[in-house]
Design a protein around this motif. Structure first.
Motif, PDB file in Angstrom:
ATOM      1  N   ALA A 170      33.387  35.797  26.747  1.00 50.94           N
ATOM      2  CA  ALA A 170      34.181  36.830  27.000  1.00 50.94           C
ATOM      3  C   ALA A 170      35.003  37.180  26.002  1.00 50.94           C
ATOM      4  O   ALA A 170      35.042  38.548  25.659  1.00 50.94           O
ATOM      5  N   THR A 171      35.300  36.408  24.997  1.00 46.17           N
ATOM      6  CA  THR A 171      36.078  36.695  23.795  1.00 46.17           C
ATOM      7  C   THR A 171      35.185  37.294  22.794  1.00 46.17           C
ATOM      8  O   THR A 171      35.592  38.498  21.975  1.00 46.17           O
ATOM      9  N   GLU A 172      33.905  36.934  22.810  1.00 48.77           N
ATOM     10  CA  GLU A 172      32.911  37.410  21.871  1.00 48.77           C
ATOM     11  C   GLU A 172      32.442  38.994  22.241  1.00 48.77           C
ATOM     12  O   GLU A 172      32.308  39.870  21.203  1.00 48.77           O
ATOM     13  N   ILE A 173      32.828  39.450  23.592  1.00 48.66           N
ATOM     14  CA  ILE A 173      32.493  40.707  23.794  1.00 48.66           C
ATOM     15  C   ILE A 173      34.025  41.678  23.890  1.00 48.66           C
ATOM     16  O   ILE A 173      33.901  42.749  24.328  1.00 48.66           O
ATOM     17  N   GLY A 174      34.731  41.033  23.574  1.00 51.16           N
ATOM     18  CA  GLY A 174      36.216  41.812  23.249  1.00 51.16           C
ATOM     19  C   GLY A 174      36.870  41.817  24.749  1.00 51.16           C
ATOM     20  O   GLY A 174      37.900  42.488  24.810  1.00 51.16           O
ATOM     21  N   ALA A 175      36.673  41.094  25.784  1.00 48.23           N
ATOM     22  CA  ALA A 175      37.278  40.822  26.961  1.00 48.23           C
ATOM     23  C   ALA A 175      38.440  39.735  26.838  1.00 48.23           C
ATOM     24  O   ALA A 175      38.574  39.079  25.873  1.00 48.23           O
ATOM     25  N   VAL A 176      39.418  39.381  27.862  1.00 52.49           N
ATOM     26  CA  VAL A 176      40.435  38.498  27.920  1.00 52.49           C
ATOM     27  C   VAL A 176      40.004  37.712  28.992  1.00 52.49           C
ATOM     28  O   VAL A 176      39.970  37.901  30.056  1.00 52.49           O
ATOM     29  N   PRO A 177      39.652  36.186  28.605  1.00 49.33           N
ATOM     30  CA  PRO A 177      39.403  35.193  29.476  1.00 49.33           C
ATOM     31  C   PRO A 177      40.405  34.703  30.438  1.00 49.33           C
ATOM     32  O   PRO A 177      41.475  34.538  29.933  1.00 49.33           O
ATOM     33  N   VAL A 178      40.107  34.804  31.916  1.00 46.66           N
ATOM     34  CA  VAL A 178      41.229  34.371  32.723  1.00 46.66           C
ATOM     35  C   VAL A 178      40.649  33.381  33.790  1.00 46.66           C
ATOM     36  O   VAL A 178      39.385  33.716  34.097  1.00 46.66           O
ATOM     37  N   THR A 179      41.023  32.297  33.687  1.00 50.67           N
ATOM     38  CA  THR A 179      40.311  31.223  34.666  1.00 50.67           C
ATOM     39  C   THR A 179      40.864  31.137  36.070  1.00 50.67           C
ATOM     40  O   THR A 179      42.165  30.833  36.154  1.00 50.67           O
ATOM     41  N   LEU A 180      40.255  31.050  37.142  1.00 48.91           N
ATOM     42  CA  LEU A 180      40.566  31.157  38.486  1.00 48.91           C
ATOM     43  C   LEU A 180      39.534  30.500  39.259  1.00 48.91           C
ATOM     44  O   LEU A 180      38.315  30.331  38.844  1.00 48.91           O
ATOM     45  N   ASP A 181      40.076  29.756  40.348  1.00 47.20           N
ATOM     46  CA  ASP A 181      39.021  29.287  41.472  1.00 47.20           C
ATOM     47  C   ASP A 181      38.496  30.414  42.271  1.00 47.20           C
ATOM     48  O   ASP A 181      39.106  31.185  42.211  1.00 47.20           O
ATOM     49  N   ALA A 182      37.389  30.039  43.101  1.00 42.12           N
ATOM     50  CA  ALA A 182      36.379  31.084  43.619  1.00 42.12           C
ATOM     51  C   ALA A 182      37.557  31.817  44.611  1.00 42.12           C
ATOM     52  O   ALA A 182      37.406  33.053  44.724  1.00 42.12           O
ATOM     53  N   ALA A 183      38.213  30.914  45.287  1.00 43.89           N
ATOM     54  CA  ALA A 183      38.886  31.631  46.377  1.00 43.89           C
ATOM     55  C   ALA A 183      40.021  32.509  45.951  1.00 43.89           C
ATOM     56  O   ALA A 183      40.362  33.501  46.461  1.00 43.89           O
ATOM     57  N   SER A 184      40.741  31.892  44.758  1.00 40.97           N
ATOM     58  CA  SER A 184      41.803  32.825  44.498  1.00 40.97           C
ATOM     59  C   SER A 184      41.210  34.034  43.851  1.00 40.97           C
ATOM     60  O   SER A 184      41.961  35.143  43.670  1.00 40.97           O
ATOM     61  N   HIS A 185      40.017  33.868  43.060  1.00 36.83           N
ATOM     62  CA  HIS A 185      39.420  35.174  42.551  1.00 36.83           C
ATOM     63  C   HIS A 185      39.252  36.164  43.661  1.00 36.83           C
ATOM     64  O   HIS A 185      39.591  37.445  43.561  1.00 36.83           O
TER      65      HIS A 185
END
Length: 369
Positions: free
Chosen positions: A162-177
């Motif tokens: 994510a960082t390499e392609i210029g995005a902002v990584p955000v971590t969530l579990d599947a249900a919350s996503h």
């Protein structure tokens, strides 16, 4: 070139998202192998710079990205886990619970720790490889979705990607996503499509009266029906949970409008119901993060008339910089045949008075937002 991404990367599926991922990773110096069910699409992906065709002598992929709809993603992830027993495998489908549950049903338990879900929150109204862009993910959230057995190195690898392609990584579990994307992506698509469908009725004369507001609210209605049937079907429970209160509110608005239609004595609270809807909409929109992640109610918007002549918009932006005001956002509105365009300029609210005064002194017309 040293990167944050284990390589080579194999991308399975080269549509808009898969193609854009390949372009972004290739541009960052990551070796990318491409694979698609269509030989013609695969050849086009190579020609467009998404990646290279895998050769027998190539290294096995260290990371596999499955870019396919939710209904087939689990099967493709399982195939990748079995084919490359040392690789980390992710999918970038827009719904995560369906993929994870499908994988749990079919994958070997020993393979599951190497799987991690992902979802770049980026897209376009147009689909397909030909619409792919290397900068599609710049500044956009990239949701990293581990499950309870995901290897820590898989989390690190996907956040690094994510960082390499210029995005902002955000971590969530599947249900919350899934509930989050229902709220900010899937239900907006449904609402835009509902609004777009009402435009089948008006006459050409009526449609000729439309302005920028209609274009803004229906922009995403021009989307691929096949893709969205799969997305909405895969996330049906979450979408229904978000739409249910919308249905209740719409019923209340209809009741208020019925009461106000030709009645000398409308029901008490009818106007209040309409006012509350608009006010709640104001508050909701202001919660959408701005470019720095903050709430947009910290910004003020100026509307500046820009003559329809070459170089005028560039001059306006240059003079805003000379005044010393940072531009937070810019939206242009220009109707056919109008001699001026409207530049909607969002700035820090504390700088509104300064910019209004300075622009007026330089000959610009500042209208009310």
């Amino acid at each position: 070139m040293r990167t944050l991404v284990p390589s080579p990367v194999r991308i399975i599926g080269t549509g808009l998202i898969g193609g854009s991922l390949g372009m972004a990773l290739s541009g960052a110096g990551v070796p990318v192998q491409v694979e698609d069910v269509s030989p013609g699409t695969t050849a086009l992906a190579v020609e467009l710079g998404v990646g290279a065709l895998p050769a027998p002598e190539d290294e096995d992929p260290a990371l596999v990205l499955v870019a396919a709809p939710p209904d087939v993603a689990a099967a493709l992830v399982d195939r990748a886990l079995r084919s490359w027993p040392q690789a980390l495998v992710s999918d970038v489908a827009s719904v995560k619970t369906t993929v994870l549950e499908g994988l749990r049903e079919r994958a070997r338990p020993a393979d599951l720790p190497r799987y991690i879900g992902g979802h770049p929150m980026a897209g376009r109204e147009v689909s397909g490889l030909i619409a792919a862009r290397a900068d599609l993910f710049q500044g956009r959230p990239f949701v990293v979705v581990p499950h309870e057995r995901t290897l820590p190195e898989a989390v690190t690898a996907l956040r690094g990607l994510a960082t390499e392609i210029g995005a902002v990584p955000v971590t969530l579990d599947a249900a919350s996503h899934d509930i989050a994307v229902a709220q900010v992506s899937h239900v907006p698509q449904v609402m835009a499509s509902l609004l777009g469908a009402t435009l089948l009725e008006p006459t050409e004369t009526a449609l000729g009266l439309s302005g920028q507001g209609l274009r803004d609210t229906t922009r995403i209605a021009d989307s691929d029906p096949r893709l969205w049937v799969e997305i909405l079907g895969a996330n049906a429970a979450a979408v229904a949970a978000v739409l249910s209160p919308v249905q209740e509110r719409l019923t209340a608005v209809l009741a208020a409008l019925d009461s106000l239609t030709g009645s000398p004595d409308p029901a008490r609270g009818s106007r209040r119901a309409l006012a509350d809807l608009i006010a709640d909409g104001n508050r909701g929109v202001r919660r959408i993060p701005g470019k720095h992640g903050g709430r947009t109610d910290a910004f003020a918007t100026l509307v500046v008339l820009v003559p329809d002549r070459p170089g005028e918009l560039a001059r306006l932006l240059t003079e805003i910089g000379q005044i010393g005001v940072n531009l937070e956002d810019l939206r242009l509105e220009h109707e056919l045949g109008r001699a001026v365009g409207l530049a909607h300029i969002a700035i820090d609210a504390s700088r509104e008075e300064l910019l209004t005064r300075e622009l007026a002194e330089r000959g610009w017309t500042v209208a009310e937002a």
